[in-house]
Design an enzyme around this catalytic site. Structure first.
Site, short mmCIF file in Angstrom:
data_model
loop_
_atom_site.label_atom_id
_atom_site.label_comp_id
_atom_site.label_asym_id
_atom_site.label_seq_id
_atom_site.Cartn_x
_atom_site.Cartn_y
_atom_site.Cartn_z
N GLY A 227 0.90 -1.20 -0.06
CA GLY A 227 0.08 -0.14 -0.10
C GLY A 227 0.74 1.21 0.06
O GLY A 227 1.65 1.19 -0.91
N GLY A 230 4.77 1.15 -0.27
CA GLY A 230 5.54 0.80 -1.42
C GLY A 230 5.54 -0.70 -1.53
O GLY A 230 4.18 -1.38 -1.63
N GLY A 257 -3.35 -3.30 -6.82
CA GLY A 257 -2.19 -4.31 -6.70
C GLY A 257 -2.14 -4.97 -8.31
O GLY A 257 -0.96 -5.43 -8.68
N ASP A 258 -3.05 -5.30 -8.94
CA ASP A 258 -3.27 -5.70 -10.27
C ASP A 258 -2.22 -4.80 -11.07
O ASP A 258 -1.53 -5.49 -12.12
CB ASP A 258 -4.53 -5.61 -10.89
CG ASP A 258 -5.48 -6.40 -9.97
OD1 ASP A 258 -5.17 -7.39 -9.38
OD2 ASP A 258 -6.75 -6.00 -10.05
#
Length: 312
Positions: A227, A230, A257-258
């Site tokens: 998040g 980093g 995240g993707d």
């Protein structure tokens, strides 16, 4: 070329609130958006926007409204394997502070015949590919070991099999790490801790220590997203922490995240080293987090500020 497999595609409906969500209250949304999504489709959309050659494999009923949304939201090379049942609908609620609340449905039941057809489709699509990304949760009927079966089929049936990345969680991730030997996994710190049976830690050094228990014994490398802290990349040779660029204002974490995984793969197929691939992952994830709703990063959205890289 990069191939993605999305086992549980979803219509992502995002509602933006002008104020924080208040449980049990009636609130008016300021905006709404609908996108064809699912983790692998998200990865493919970011890669396609970056100019990469990408192919998206997914189960999809011919009359599913998802097909219309997919055609409208992304120009992708899609391999659709027919199934019965429509793609699930996911609802995301975002507020001005960047807090995202998600409600995800399980998806339609997958038959044995459809599962085998999906494996065959992935094998065929993977001919000539550099990476195969297996992404997202598994629908009912697939079995926790489905990604292991895909990996085994690709490695045994493709003459020059691609490297394989896995982005899933829970029992599916545990089964894949136990028996699949993927080249890369991309959990967040919570998913990594659950996999290792450890306490959740967000400090980069602690995250790297947890990951070293499985890298390279069980997986080739691990990209752990943190998040706002980093990401950490752990390989057989090193562990590296990357900070997010400065002045990132989080508007929605949907797809961040993707996008990180897409950024890593984008750099890797361009021949860049691990440090550059990690930096690319952080820039792409940060870019998507700074966008509203379910928008995904394009090259024009990438932040230009410094990404600090530290060897742990």
């Amino acid at each position: 070329m990069i191939v993605t497999l999305t086992m549980n595609p979803a219509l992502d409906r995002t509602m933006s609130l002008p104020a924080p969500l208040e449980a049990g209250e009636v609130q008016a949304a300021s905006a709404s958006r609908e996108d064809a999504a699912g983790k692998g489709v998200n990865v493919a959309r970011v890669l396609a926007a970056a100019g990469d050659d990408v192919r998206a494999v997914l189960p999809l009923a011919p009359t599913d409204p998802y097909a219309v949304a997919l055609a409208a939201s992304a120009a992708l090379d899609v391999v659709a394997v027919p199934i019965t049942g429509y793609a699930r609908v996911n609802l995301a609620i975002t507020d001005p502070e960047g807090t995202t609340t998600k409600l995800n449905l399980p998806g339609p039941e997958l038959s044995h015949e459809a599962a085998e057809a999906l494996i065959d489709a992935v094998v065929a699509a993977s001919e000539g590919a550099e990476w195969l990304a297996l992404c997202g949760s598994l629908p009912p009927g697939a079995g926790d070991d489905f990604y292991v079966r895909v990996i085994d089929a690709v490695r045994s049936r493709v003459e020059n099999p691609p490297l394989i990345a896995v982005d899933t969680s829970g029992s599916a991730l545990a089964a894949t790490v136990a028996a699949g030997n993927p080249d890369l996994i991309k959990p967040n710190e919570i998913e990594l801790a659950e996999l290792a049976g450890a306490d959740v830690r967000s400090e980069p050094a602690a995250v790297a220590e947890i990951a070293r228990a499985i890298v390279p014994a069980k997986v080739g490398s691990a990209l752990i997203t943190l998040g706002g802290d980093g990401a950490v990349l752990v390989t057989a040779d090193a562990a590296i922490h990357a900070t997010i660029p400065p002045n990132i204002s989080v508007r929605s974490t949907v797809g961040a995240g993707d996008s990180s995984l897409a950024g890593y793969l984008h750099a890797h197929v361009a021949g860049q080293n691990d440090r550059a691939a990690l930096e690319s992952a952080v820039r792409h994830g940060s870019a998507t987090a700074s966008l509203p709703g379910t928008r995904l990063a394009t090259p024009a959205d990438l932040p230009l500020g410094e990404v600090a890289l530290t060897t742990l």
